[in-house]
Design a protein around this motif. Structure first.
Motif, PDB file in Angstrom:
ATOM      1  N   LYS A  18      -9.645 -19.301  -4.634  1.00 53.57           N
ATOM      2  CA  LYS A  18      -8.684 -20.033  -5.465  1.00 53.57           C
ATOM      3  C   LYS A  18      -9.503 -21.404  -5.842  1.00 53.57           C
ATOM      4  O   LYS A  18      -9.349 -21.940  -6.815  1.00 53.57           O
ATOM      5  CB  LYS A  18      -7.406 -20.334  -4.724  1.00 53.57           C
ATOM      6  CG  LYS A  18      -6.489 -18.941  -4.928  1.00 53.57           C
ATOM      7  CD  LYS A  18      -5.041 -19.348  -4.146  1.00 53.57           C
ATOM      8  CE  LYS A  18      -4.366 -18.029  -4.022  1.00 53.57           C
ATOM      9  NZ  LYS A  18      -2.936 -18.431  -3.232  1.00 53.57           N
ATOM     10  N   TYR A  19     -10.164 -21.988  -4.741  1.00 51.57           N
ATOM     11  CA  TYR A  19     -10.590 -23.167  -4.818  1.00 51.57           C
ATOM     12  C   TYR A  19     -12.030 -23.124  -5.763  1.00 51.57           C
ATOM     13  O   TYR A  19     -12.111 -23.842  -6.520  1.00 51.57           O
ATOM     14  CB  TYR A  19     -11.105 -23.666  -3.417  1.00 51.57           C
ATOM     15  CG  TYR A  19     -11.782 -25.033  -3.381  1.00 51.57           C
ATOM     16  CD1 TYR A  19     -11.167 -26.105  -3.641  1.00 51.57           C
ATOM     17  CD2 TYR A  19     -13.219 -24.800  -3.066  1.00 51.57           C
ATOM     18  CE1 TYR A  19     -12.072 -27.408  -3.595  1.00 51.57           C
ATOM     19  CE2 TYR A  19     -13.904 -26.011  -3.300  1.00 51.57           C
ATOM     20  CZ  TYR A  19     -13.333 -27.433  -3.343  1.00 51.57           C
ATOM     21  OH  TYR A  19     -14.056 -28.466  -3.512  1.00 51.57           O
ATOM     22  N   GLN A  20     -12.806 -21.838  -5.536  1.00 48.51           N
ATOM     23  CA  GLN A  20     -13.947 -21.746  -6.402  1.00 48.51           C
ATOM     24  C   GLN A  20     -13.198 -21.612  -7.851  1.00 48.51           C
ATOM     25  O   GLN A  20     -13.954 -22.087  -8.917  1.00 48.51           O
ATOM     26  CB  GLN A  20     -14.256 -20.344  -5.918  1.00 48.51           C
ATOM     27  CG  GLN A  20     -15.952 -20.114  -6.608  1.00 48.51           C
ATOM     28  CD  GLN A  20     -16.501 -18.925  -6.198  1.00 48.51           C
ATOM     29  OE1 GLN A  20     -15.827 -17.886  -5.576  1.00 48.51           O
ATOM     30  NE2 GLN A  20     -17.810 -18.760  -6.151  1.00 48.51           N
ATOM     31  N   ALA A  21     -12.138 -20.923  -8.385  1.00 46.50           N
ATOM     32  CA  ALA A  21     -11.869 -20.633  -9.339  1.00 46.50           C
ATOM     33  C   ALA A  21     -11.370 -21.910 -10.198  1.00 46.50           C
ATOM     34  O   ALA A  21     -11.603 -22.521 -11.052  1.00 46.50           O
ATOM     35  CB  ALA A  21     -10.750 -19.719  -9.611  1.00 46.50           C
ATOM     36  N   ASP A  22     -10.820 -22.773  -9.178  1.00 41.61           N
ATOM     37  CA  ASP A  22     -10.525 -24.297  -9.620  1.00 41.61           C
ATOM     38  C   ASP A  22     -11.632 -25.055 -10.155  1.00 41.61           C
ATOM     39  O   ASP A  22     -11.503 -25.618 -11.013  1.00 41.61           O
ATOM     40  CB  ASP A  22      -9.470 -24.916  -8.402  1.00 41.61           C
ATOM     41  CG  ASP A  22      -9.173 -26.409  -9.043  1.00 41.61           C
ATOM     42  OD1 ASP A  22      -8.586 -26.244 -10.057  1.00 41.61           O
ATOM     43  OD2 ASP A  22      -9.432 -27.133  -8.189  1.00 41.61           O
ATOM     44  N   ILE A  23     -12.698 -24.923  -9.318  1.00 44.92           N
ATOM     45  CA  ILE A  23     -13.960 -25.725  -9.654  1.00 44.92           C
ATOM     46  C   ILE A  23     -14.526 -25.198 -10.759  1.00 44.92           C
ATOM     47  O   ILE A  23     -14.858 -26.052 -11.814  1.00 44.92           O
ATOM     48  CB  ILE A  23     -14.812 -25.669  -8.487  1.00 44.92           C
ATOM     49  CG1 ILE A  23     -14.203 -26.337  -7.250  1.00 44.92           C
ATOM     50  CG2 ILE A  23     -16.325 -26.269  -8.845  1.00 44.92           C
ATOM     51  CD1 ILE A  23     -15.148 -26.321  -6.119  1.00 44.92           C
ATOM     52  N   MET A  24     -14.417 -23.911 -11.063  1.00 46.47           N
ATOM     53  CA  MET A  24     -15.107 -23.321 -12.318  1.00 46.47           C
ATOM     54  C   MET A  24     -14.248 -23.834 -13.576  1.00 46.47           C
ATOM     55  O   MET A  24     -14.724 -24.163 -14.670  1.00 46.47           O
ATOM     56  CB  MET A  24     -15.009 -21.865 -12.170  1.00 46.47           C
ATOM     57  CG  MET A  24     -15.998 -21.383 -11.183  1.00 46.47           C
ATOM     58  SD  MET A  24     -17.843 -21.841 -11.354  1.00 46.47           S
ATOM     59  CE  MET A  24     -18.363 -21.097 -12.853  1.00 46.47           C
TER      60      MET A  24
END
Length: 117
Positions: A18-24
């Motif tokens: 989720k954090y990775q998707a938010d950053i992307m």
């Protein structure tokens, strides 16, 4: 599956994804600047600078307005003092003056000069 300490196995990987998707998503939108939380909102350094420039301009405008108002009050105060002095002088008659100042013509001339100013 839940482990002995009550934490799901693999739960941290979901949060990480989720954090990775938010950053992307932020990178795609061009929002790569860090956002600093301030109470209910959060601002990037650029947003904060823009807000502060606006606040600084408003403060400068208020200072100018106050200075103008103060100058007007000062000018009004000087005029009021002059008017009070003139009314006090016109209330005096030659008998109120000392023997050396009883020349009525000089008195009238002084009052007239003050009235012209």
């Amino acid at each position: 599956m839940v482990t002995g300490n009550g934490v799901r196995a693999g739960g941290w990987t979901e949060d990480f994804h989720k954090y990775q998707a938010d950053i992307m998503t932020r990178i795609k939108k061009g929002e790569t600047e860090d956002s600093i939380p301030t109470g209910a909102d959060s601002y990037t350094r650029t947003q904060w600078s823009k807000i502060m420039k606006s606040v600084d301009k408003q403060i400068e405008d208020i200072k100018k307005e106050q200075a103008e108002r103060f100058e007007k009050q000062q000018a009004g105060g000087v005029l009021a003092q002059g008017r009070n002095a003139l009314s006090a002088l016109t209330a005096l008659t030659p008998q109120h003056l000392g023997p050396e100042d009883r020349d009525a013509d000089l008195f009238d001339q002084g009052v007239a000069e003050l009235a012209e100013e």
